[in-house]
Design a protein around this motif. Structure first.
Motif, PDB file in Angstrom:
ATOM      1  N   VAL A  71      44.431   0.339  52.843  1.00  0.00           N
ATOM      2  CA  VAL A  71      44.763   1.688  53.863  1.00  0.00           C
ATOM      3  C   VAL A  71      46.245   2.595  52.815  1.00  0.00           C
ATOM      4  N   THR A  72      46.707   3.360  53.099  1.00  0.00           N
ATOM      5  CA  THR A  72      47.318   3.998  53.000  1.00  0.00           C
ATOM      6  C   THR A  72      47.787   4.662  53.674  1.00  0.00           C
ATOM      7  N   ALA A  73      49.467   4.955  53.803  1.00  0.00           N
ATOM      8  CA  ALA A  73      50.211   6.401  55.014  1.00  0.00           C
ATOM      9  C   ALA A  73      51.158   6.928  53.938  1.00  0.00           C
ATOM     10  N   SER A  74      50.972   8.211  53.929  1.00  0.00           N
ATOM     11  CA  SER A  74      51.523   9.197  53.394  1.00  0.00           C
ATOM     12  C   SER A  74      52.355  10.364  54.319  1.00  0.00           C
ATOM     13  N   GLY A  75      53.457  10.179  53.528  1.00  0.00           N
ATOM     14  CA  GLY A  75      54.198  11.875  54.406  1.00  0.00           C
ATOM     15  C   GLY A  75      53.658  12.969  54.021  1.00  0.00           C
ATOM     16  N   ASP A  76      52.655  13.461  54.085  1.00  0.00           N
ATOM     17  CA  ASP A  76      51.627  14.583  53.726  1.00  0.00           C
ATOM     18  C   ASP A  76      50.656  14.341  55.226  1.00  0.00           C
ATOM     19  N   THR A  77      51.424  13.406  56.629  1.00  0.00           N
ATOM     20  CA  THR A  77      51.059  13.186  57.800  1.00  0.00           C
ATOM     21  C   THR A  77      49.188  13.159  57.728  1.00  0.00           C
ATOM     22  N   THR A  78      49.518  12.103  56.964  1.00  0.00           N
ATOM     23  CA  THR A  78      47.600  11.175  56.665  1.00  0.00           C
ATOM     24  C   THR A  78      48.124   9.724  56.294  1.00  0.00           C
ATOM     25  N   ALA A  79      47.139   9.404  56.959  1.00  0.00           N
ATOM     26  CA  ALA A  79      47.293   7.745  56.353  1.00  0.00           C
ATOM     27  C   ALA A  79      44.988   7.638  56.777  1.00  0.00           C
ATOM     28  N   ARG A  80      44.873   7.130  55.168  1.00  0.00           N
ATOM     29  CA  ARG A  80      43.111   6.970  54.733  1.00  0.00           C
ATOM     30  C   ARG A  80      43.420   5.545  54.424  1.00  0.00           C
ATOM     31  N   VAL A  81      41.274   5.840  54.322  1.00  0.00           N
ATOM     32  CA  VAL A  81      40.945   4.143  54.127  1.00  0.00           C
ATOM     33  C   VAL A  81      40.094   4.434  53.421  1.00  0.00           C
ATOM     34  N   TRP A  82      39.968   3.789  51.916  1.00  0.00           N
ATOM     35  CA  TRP A  82      39.781   3.807  50.559  1.00  0.00           C
ATOM     36  C   TRP A  82      38.370   2.517  50.198  1.00  0.00           C
ATOM     37  N   ILE A  83      37.943   3.148  49.097  1.00  0.00           N
ATOM     38  CA  ILE A  83      36.686   1.457  49.020  1.00  0.00           C
ATOM     39  C   ILE A  83      37.968   1.350  47.683  1.00  0.00           C
ATOM     40  N   ALA A  84      38.267  -0.712  48.138  1.00  0.00           N
ATOM     41  CA  ALA A  84      39.592  -1.013  46.744  1.00  0.00           C
ATOM     42  C   ALA A  84      38.949  -0.673  45.285  1.00  0.00           C
ATOM     43  N   SER A  85      37.375  -1.275  44.834  1.00  0.00           N
ATOM     44  CA  SER A  85      37.086  -1.226  43.696  1.00  0.00           C
ATOM     45  C   SER A  85      37.028  -0.420  42.934  1.00  0.00           C
TER      46      SER A  85
END
Length: 89
Positions: A71-85
């Motif tokens: 999970v990433t949190a950004s100044g673009d107002t989003t948090a996103r969940v990604w597949i790590a691989s």
């Protein structure tokens, strides 16, 4: 006297690194950067596994308990969940 640990890998971004964390098994590292990218790396070699692009600087990132997602949190107002691989959302 504190023993010297020595550098294992250098994980580079194009701008400042805001955050870094190991995966639960210690085999990977996720970094979050002001260059608008979070990256997943192999800890022992510094090889990039995934590039996680945002529209604003990435402030923090964390692995899920099983290490399969980030999970990433950004100044673009989003948090996103990604597949790590793979870096897929």
């Amino acid at each position: 006297k504190t023993p010297s640990l020595g550098q294992v890998a250098k994980l580079r971004h194009q701008d400042g690194v805001n955050f870094a964390a190991f995966s639960p098994n210690g085999m990977q590292v996720v970094t979050a950067s002001a260059d608008k990218i979070a990256r997943v790396w192999i800890a022992s070699s510094g090889e990039q596994v995934a590039k996680l692009q945002h529209q604003g600087r990435v402030l923090s990132a964390a692995f899920s308990p099983d290490g399969k997602r980030v999970v990433t949190a950004s100044g673009d107002t989003t948090a996103r969940v990604w597949i790590a691989s793979s870096g897929k959302k």
